[in-house]
Write a protein that holds these residues in place. Sequence first.
Motif, mmCIF file in Angstrom:
data_model
loop_
_atom_site.group_PDB
_atom_site.id
_atom_site.type_symbol
_atom_site.label_atom_id
_atom_site.label_comp_id
_atom_site.label_asym_id
_atom_site.label_seq_id
_atom_site.Cartn_x
_atom_site.Cartn_y
_atom_site.Cartn_z
ATOM 1 N N ASP A 126 -6.459 -11.211 -5.403
ATOM 2 C CA ASP A 126 -6.719 -10.552 -4.222
ATOM 3 C C ASP A 126 -6.010 -9.344 -4.445
ATOM 4 O OD1 ASP A 126 -7.579 -12.856 -2.869
ATOM 5 O OD2 ASP A 126 -5.465 -13.598 -2.762
ATOM 6 N N CYS A 127 -6.219 -8.262 -3.588
ATOM 7 C CA CYS A 127 -5.545 -7.214 -3.324
ATOM 8 C C CYS A 127 -4.186 -7.088 -3.173
ATOM 9 C CB CYS A 127 -6.149 -6.268 -2.144
ATOM 10 S SG CYS A 127 -5.375 -4.707 -1.782
ATOM 11 N N ASP B 77 -5.002 -10.035 0.916
ATOM 12 C CA ASP B 77 -5.752 -10.576 1.476
ATOM 13 C C ASP B 77 -7.271 -10.886 1.034
ATOM 14 O OD1 ASP B 77 -7.078 -10.570 5.047
ATOM 15 O OD2 ASP B 77 -6.929 -12.394 3.653
ATOM 16 N N ALA B 78 -7.655 -9.499 1.114
ATOM 17 C CA ALA B 78 -9.148 -9.335 0.685
ATOM 18 C C ALA B 78 -9.074 -9.414 -1.122
ATOM 19 C CB ALA B 78 -9.574 -7.798 1.095
ATOM 20 N N LEU C 62 -7.223 -3.782 -12.216
ATOM 21 C CA LEU C 62 -8.241 -4.188 -11.105
ATOM 22 C C LEU C 62 -7.380 -5.046 -9.904
ATOM 23 C CD1 LEU C 62 -11.160 -4.956 -9.832
ATOM 24 C CD2 LEU C 62 -11.094 -6.870 -11.647
ATOM 25 N N CYS C 63 -7.028 -4.154 -9.003
ATOM 26 C CA CYS C 63 -6.099 -4.717 -7.991
ATOM 27 C C CYS C 63 -6.322 -4.422 -6.634
ATOM 28 C CB CYS C 63 -4.607 -4.312 -8.528
ATOM 29 S SG CYS C 63 -4.612 -2.334 -8.475
ATOM 30 N N LEU C 64 -7.246 -3.719 -6.345
ATOM 31 C CA LEU C 64 -7.184 -3.323 -4.794
ATOM 32 C C LEU C 64 -8.765 -3.608 -4.051
ATOM 33 C CD1 LEU C 64 -6.393 0.518 -5.533
ATOM 34 C CD2 LEU C 64 -4.875 -1.241 -4.435
ATOM 35 N N CYS C 65 -8.764 -3.765 -3.076
ATOM 36 C CA CYS C 65 -10.072 -3.963 -2.207
ATOM 37 C C CYS C 65 -10.297 -2.528 -1.618
ATOM 38 C CB CYS C 65 -9.590 -5.085 -1.043
ATOM 39 S SG CYS C 65 -8.647 -4.214 0.423
ATOM 40 N N THR C 66 -11.706 -2.932 -1.021
ATOM 41 C CA THR C 66 -12.295 -1.421 -0.788
ATOM 42 C C THR C 66 -11.613 -0.758 0.400
ATOM 43 O OG1 THR C 66 -13.725 -2.906 0.693
ATOM 44 C CG2 THR C 66 -14.587 -2.256 -1.732
ATOM 45 N N GLY C 67 -11.034 -1.651 1.168
ATOM 46 C CA GLY C 67 -10.306 -1.146 2.306
ATOM 47 C C GLY C 67 -8.956 -0.457 1.956
#
Length: 233
Positions: free
Chosen positions: A142-143, A148-149, A161-166
């Motif tokens: 997850d982010c 959550d995302a 690799l640790c973030l969501c698009t939001g």
Amino acid sequence: MGLTQTKLHFKILREKWPGVAERVSKPVGLAEARTTNPLGDLPLHYAAYSGRAPPFAIRALMLAYPDGAAVRNKAGFRPLELAEVNYRRESPYREEVLAVLRGATDVAEARNRARAEGALADADADAVEGGVPREVYRTSADCVVCLDAPATEVVSPCGHLCLCTGCAPQVRKKRICPVGRCYVASIVSMSECTAATTAAPFDRASGGEDSPFEDEVGVALATPPAPAAVPAC
């Protein structure tokens, strides 16, 4: 215990997990996350000793001091090795905590090796081709910002690799990686990483079980050798 230690150490001893996450969000907590007691234990070691720290508390401590995952206490143990012994197999947190610590330990030790060789600055300067990092490290499914995302965005040049698009836009604006605390040149989608991008070291021949976070391009967390038994704190 009669030892000199920080308020963050004591919050972990008392298992005040929301308080731990809140404290490391402040400057005093960030400093305490890097502080060892006379036995060489960081707050992250204490959380691993407990065998009951939830994943969000482990992540908060690692984000406060990313290199702490590779620090050995005076008994010679890293947080990962303590967690492998002290988290019971029936614990609902065990698999996620171990996976997060394995990924963080791999990244921290790789950076330590680069520093020791005097190559970190050169590696950062030469790590990106067209904005895509040469190596990708999955630190969590997850982010790490919203927790959550799904994590689908890669920070460059460090390759986390640790973030969501939001959450990617706010990190891009701050220019600081939330995992490595290093400079962010760009953020790219995992789908943009080409076949030339290599994964964090993962040796299938070692006999370890596949990581639960392995994905379609082969990004996986290495499984280290089983540690010797460690007495509970």
